[in-house]
Design an enzyme around this catalytic site. Structure first.
Site, PDB file in Angstrom:
ATOM      1  N   CYS B  86       3.325 -18.805 -49.332  1.00 16.06           N
ATOM      2  CA  CYS B  86       4.098 -18.571 -48.104  1.00 16.06           C
ATOM      3  C   CYS B  86       4.723 -17.175 -48.131  1.00 16.06           C
ATOM      4  O   CYS B  86       4.005 -16.192 -48.080  1.00 16.06           O
ATOM      5  CB  CYS B  86       5.147 -19.681 -47.940  1.00 16.06           C
ATOM      6  N   HIS B 203       1.934 -24.965 -48.887  1.00 16.71           N
ATOM      7  CA  HIS B 203       2.817 -25.164 -50.039  1.00 16.71           C
ATOM      8  C   HIS B 203       2.294 -26.240 -50.988  1.00 16.71           C
ATOM      9  O   HIS B 203       2.649 -27.410 -50.820  1.00 16.71           O
ATOM     10  CB  HIS B 203       4.200 -25.597 -49.549  1.00 16.71           C
ATOM     11  N   GLU B 205       3.325 -26.898 -53.887  1.00 18.04           N
ATOM     12  CA  GLU B 205       4.432 -27.502 -54.653  1.00 18.04           C
ATOM     13  C   GLU B 205       5.091 -28.645 -53.877  1.00 18.04           C
ATOM     14  O   GLU B 205       5.821 -29.433 -54.454  1.00 18.04           O
ATOM     15  CB  GLU B 205       5.456 -26.425 -55.035  1.00 18.04           C
TER      16      GLU B 205
END
Lengths: 84, 234, 749
Positions: B86, B203, B205
């Site tokens: 990002c 993302h 994560e």
């Protein structure tokens, strides 16, 4: 006396050909109001108050600032003028 | 495998990346403050998402002048793995480790939602646990995520298979309706020509634990582990 | 500089009455100077002093075994075991959001976040409750787009997830949108900080952004009605800087972790004035502040402007002796101003000086505890009986209830709000276990097995019809939402949005709402830990509905046992827990389909509590697959929504319904204390047994599955039969459709 100091007026705009959704939205809005607008490109405008130094040095500095930080050469163009 | 998570003052996914490495991968991880320039001893660096300096001028523009950035560049030049997620991707573009630039989302709105990603190249240190054409479900959350590059750059990216992820529909088709932000040719993630630097808008994560709804992001971190164990020749 | 004279006009311009001015003279023992008058005017404004509401708010129950901090501080605190505590609060930013929706809402988020981290907690998640006029009116779309974008911009940048909330629409909010923001944070018991200035001689330090001329008299603006000139007041609206707040958040948590400070308070409404006087007042101390040392953004600011500025992202803290330098170092690392601007004294006075020259000296308690308290006159509205009368014989029964269901699903108050929450980063910090869209959001607590469920709820329509019952139902519904996530409600915070308190009917509704809420809080075991009152939500004499918004936090000991509202598998049994109510009064159905806002809502709080206990017991035993509160749109809408899982094809269900009075009432009535649950058929008997034990009415409604949502009446006659996918489309496409029709745009702002 801030007003006596030279001011750089910097304009950063998207390069020709790069999609500008903000500009497009404004254009549509203006057209909806009945104005005949061929294109709107939206950009950033910055005012820099500078130290009183020779004109050429200021010009070189501001150009460098634009290249280094204020614009991204991949997508943006810049121009500026220094007043007074 | 020792991970470093680079922290700019406005990073806000730093903690998320840290937790995934520590709790899920169970690998050693440390934060690297943007004023530090020592990245010795790390096997991989993560540039997390967030708003590095508020991003008032341009996303990632100011982060570029942090002392840590020169070290990240040297680390990448030495073949170290660098993952930019990002805002981290936006910074990688600004510092020139990856080609291209980010434009504002076509909708002019911030968008946070799950998207489908098609794996375009599984021969990278970030995707070796995936198969080509596989569809991953990974969330995005950004305001400026429309990837842009000029025609020459785009052709070079395609020729070198540097496009790693594309936005796609449920069936894996890369179609306009599946493009959440107006990215050029649905590009969601790219690597550098050497393959050791990945920038991606989604993302991973955020989807590396069962409880959070998807485990697909873990494949990217696991790929990095696998790459570290058996380094591929670039 | 010439000191402006104090004339009757100056006093009136400061929003003070003659009696209030006389009281100031009496408290000071002399007439105030202009700066002192300004200080009194903001501290005695409705917004800061709660002068109209104070006498009523005392009725809320505020104590309980797990309450760590009740009302009176920056936020409330509840214990959740293992040395951990939740810090939470709700605030309104209605007036600023009407004048400048983006910045008004953004700074609202900034303010509530500071209330949370000023107490030592890291913010976990935000919610918001919004009210607008109908979206067919362009101005309302402009307001809503701006408010949503402002909330998103601030929350997303600072990295605190916005995980849900609620939005309702009604004409009464045309000139007065409501923007209420809520946040909950996590801290440890040994790391709670309060807004107290203790220890004479300790340094008072100013940290954060510089002071500019923003928002001067914002607190008094929030204490006035609006008229045509309100929109010209834009310059007084503050601008938010979430990046600076992120720095401030990290720096504050760092000085707290290192235990360097005695007390700390946000400079919110009334800025430096409020933080100094409240901190001194709570600590039974005084504070001297020297304005020459205050970091400033603009030149030539007067002491009056510095004391009253509402510039954002600023805090006042009292350092521990000898720790000033370390505090400075921490803030310097985060690139923030940190200046000792004064010290704690033992004379009880708020003293303002400019480079040592005395400018003002006021007893701190004169500004806080001795602010006026009013017993405003109360009187029910003249048309109350008319509002409450509902002659159902004159309400036709629709032929096609399927079409009514589709219409209700598309009604903006019920329709899918994804258009809104996809603009919010609701996943950052990777704790969001239940994403927006279910009855309550669920956040896991890192490092533990626990989770927090949270919900905001309010129904102005009910409170307009019967404020006491409406107040009860607001608490009950917010708590029920949390219960539907499998969590036990712990405590509530509330935001009370009303019109002009000088109007007896407004004040009567306020008193009734508070008493109703208090009764519900007692009955449900959820004390009040604080909140916010917003009066003067009134434009040109038109007031909003009395709109209490209730925020509930609940605890899940094991977050993996959380529930969502969505059906899971075909073949599961669908059960209604709670009364088979057919109450149509005050419903969305009556308003949308019949254009009627009539009736008299009611609630049995004992039964409500029993329903909560039953669901928690059943969830604890692992009997339930889903639980969904029956609210706006009634049972039919609840059944449809339960089939709209976040991804994949919607699930239908086939239901047979007893109808006691009339089918529309059975389908769309909004009687309280009802929850639709699903479970595997083998668990139905056990669930029924628990319901009987708990004295909760139990109705086996039908089965999950199929492409269609079908409801048949007592004689087997179909009442509703629609494809679940069609129902979902109508629910999904409504809001985006209203915003994305450019030809209807109108730029008259």
């Amino acid at each position: 006396m801030l007003s006596a100091l030279p001011t750089a007026k910097v304009y950063v705009t998207l390069k020709k050909g790069v999609l500008d959704p903000q500009g497009l939205t404004v254009q549509n809005a203006l057209e909806a109001l009945g104005y005949d607008v061929q294109e709107v490109r939206m950009g950033k405008y910055l005012e820099l108050t500078l130290a009183d130094r020779p004109r050429e040095e200021l010009e070189a500095d501001v150009a460098e600032m634009c290249e280094k930080l204020l614009s991204n050469p991949v997508i943006e163009d810049f121009r500026f003028n220094i007043e007074p | 495998m020792r991970f470093g998570v680079v922290v700019f003052p406005g990073s806000n996914n730093d903690h998320d990346c840290y937790r995934v490495v520590e709790d899920v991968l169970e690998e050693p991880v440390e934060y690297i403050w943007h004023q530090d320039s020592d990245v010795e001893g790390f096997d991989a660096l993560i540039l997390p998402g967030g708003f590095s300096y508020g991003d008032y001028l341009r996303t990632g523009a100011i982060a570029r002048f942090s002392p840590v950035v020169e070290s990240v560049k040297r680390f990448a030049d030495g073949g170290g793995l660098v993952l930019g997620i990002c805002n981290g991707f936006q910074i990688l573009l600004e510092i020139g480790l990856l080609p291209g630039a980010m434009l504002r989302n076509q909708s002019l709105k911030f968008v946070c939602q799950y998207v489908n990603l098609r794996v375009e190249n599984n021969e990278t240190p970030f995707t070796n646990q995936c198969v080509n054409g596989e569809v991953l479900r990974v969330p995005i959350a950004h305001n400026e995520g429309a990837y842009f590059a000029d025609q020459t750059t785009l052709e070079a990216l395609r020729a070198n298979q540097q496009v790693v992820f594309s936005y796609c529909d449920d069936a894996g088709r890369v179609v306009e309706e599946a493009n959440p932000n107006g990215a050029l040719e649905n590009i969601a993630g790219i690597v550098n020509d050497r393959g050791n630097v990945l920038g991606m808008m989604p993302h991973p994560e955020r989807c590396s634990e069962e409880m959070l709804g998807s485990l697909d992001g873990l494949k990217i971190f696991r790929s990095m582990l696998a790459a570290a164990k058996a380094p591929a020749t670039p | 500089m010439v000191e402006p004279a104090i004339t009757p006009d100056t006093i009136a311009d400061h929003g003070l009455t003659e009696e209030e001015y006389d009281r100031i003279v009496e408290l000071l023992g002399r007439p105030p100077n202009h700066l002192e008058l300004g200080i009194f005017s903001v501290m005695w404004s409705e917004h800061c002093s709660y002068k109209s509401s104070k006498s009523h708010l005392g009725k809320f129950p505020t104590e309980g075994p797990h309450i760590v901090q009740g009302p009176g501080e920056n936020a409330g605190i509840v214990d959740i075991g293992d040395g951990l505590a939740l810090v939470f609060k709700i605030e309104s930013h209605n007036h600023p959001s009407f004048i400048e929706p983006f910045q008004g809402a953004a700074t609202g988020v900034g303010g509530i976040l500071r209330d949370i981290f000023t107490m030592g907690a890291r913010p976990l998640a935000s919610l918001n409750s919004l009210r607008f006029g109908p979206l067919q009116i362009p101005k309302n779309r402009y307001l809503m787009e701006g408010v949503v974008a402002g909330i998103a911009a601030y929350g997303n940048c600072i990295g605190v997830p916005t995980v849900g909330g609620e939005i309702h629409f009604s004409e009464v909010y045309n000139g007065n949108p409501l923007v209420n923001v809520f946040n909950v944070g996590l801290t440890r018991h040994d790391r709670i900080f309060r807004g107290r200035a203790d220890g004479a001689g300790n340094a008072v330090m100013y940290v954060g952004s510089k002071t500019g001329r923003d928002g001067i008299h914002g607190a008094t603006m929030a204490s006035e009605d609006f008229d045509e000139t309100s929109e010209e007041r834009r310059p007084t609206v503050q601008v938010g800087d979430p990046f600076t707040e992120k720095l401030l958040l990290e720096a504050c948590l760092e000085v707290m972790e290192e235990n360097l400070i005695v007390g700390i308070q946000d400079m919110g409404a009334a800025g430096l004035t409020c933080s100094t006087s409240e901190m001194a007042s709570r600590g039974n101390t005084g504070i001297t502040v020297d304005l020459a040392r205050v970091p400033r953004r603009e030149e030539g600011m007067s002491p009056y402007e510095i004391m009253l500025s509402e510039s954002q992202e600023r805090m006042l803290l009292v350092a521990k002796p000898g720790q000033e330098e370390r505090v400075r170092e921490v803030f310097a690392r985060w690139n923030l101003d940190c200046v000792a601007v004064g010290e704690v004294t033992d004379d009880g006075l708020l003293r303002v000086t400019d480079d040592g020259r005395p400018l003002a000296a006021i007893p701190a308690v004169a500004l806080t505890e001795h602010a006026p308290v009013y017993e405003r006159p109360l009187a029910p509205p003249d048309d109350l009986a008319e509002r409450q009368s509902l002659d159902l014989d004159r309400v036709y029964i629709p032929e096609d209830c399927s079409a009514v269901l589709l219409e209700l699903l598309a009604s903006p108050s019920i329709a899918n709000k994804e258009w809104v929450w996809r603009q919010y980063d609701h996943m950052v910090r990777i704790n969001t276990v239940v994403l927006p869209g279910s009855d309550a959001a669920v956040i896991r607590l890192p490092g533990t097995a626990k989770g927090v469920a949270m919900s905001l709820d309010g129904n102005g329509r009910w409170c307009w019809l019967d404020p006491r019952e409406g107040g009860k139902r607001a608490v009950a519904e917010a708590a029920r939402n949390v219960v539907c996530a499998g969590a036990r409600p712990l405590a509530i915070t509330n935001c009370l949005n009303f019109g002009n308190p000088e109007r007896p009917s407004t004040m009567w509704a306020f008193a009734e709402v508070v008493e109703g809420m208090a009764e519900a809080c007692e009955a449900l075991g959820t004390p009040v830990t604080g909140g916010n009152v917003s009066f003067y939500n009134e434009t040109l004499g038109t007031a909003v509905y009395p709109t209490p918004v209730v925020g509930v936090v609940g605890l899940l000991e094991d977050v993996s046992k959380h529930l969502t509202q969505w059906f899971k598998d075909e073949g599961d049994a669908v059960v209604l827990l709670g009364p088979a109510s057919e109450e149509l009064g005050g419903s969305e159905y009556l308003a949308v389909v019949h254009g009627l806002v009539r009736g008299r809502p009611s609630i049995d709080l004992g039964l409500e509590r029993s329903v909560h206990e039953l669901i928690l017991k059943a969830a604890g035993e692992g009997l339930l697959k889903s639980a969904h509160d029956v609210s706006d749109g009634g049972l039919a809408v609840a059944l449809a929504e339960a089939g709209f899982q976040p991804s994949g094809h919607p699930l239908g269900c086939s239901i047979s319904l007893r109808v006691e009075t009339r089918p529309d009432a059975a389908l769309f009535g909004e009687g309280p204390s009802r929850v639709v649950v699903s479970c595997i058929p083998d668990n139905v008997q056990r669930l029924q047994g628990l319901a009987e034990e708990g004295r909760v009415p139990f109705t086996l409604l039908g089965t999950v599955g199929g492409e269609d949502l079908t409801v048949s009446g007592p004689d087997g006659k179909p009442l509703i039969s629609v494809a679940a996918s069609e129902a979902k489309r109508s629910w999904e496409e409504s809001l985006p459709g209203l915003f994305e029709r450019p030809q209807e745009r109108d730029f008259d702002r």
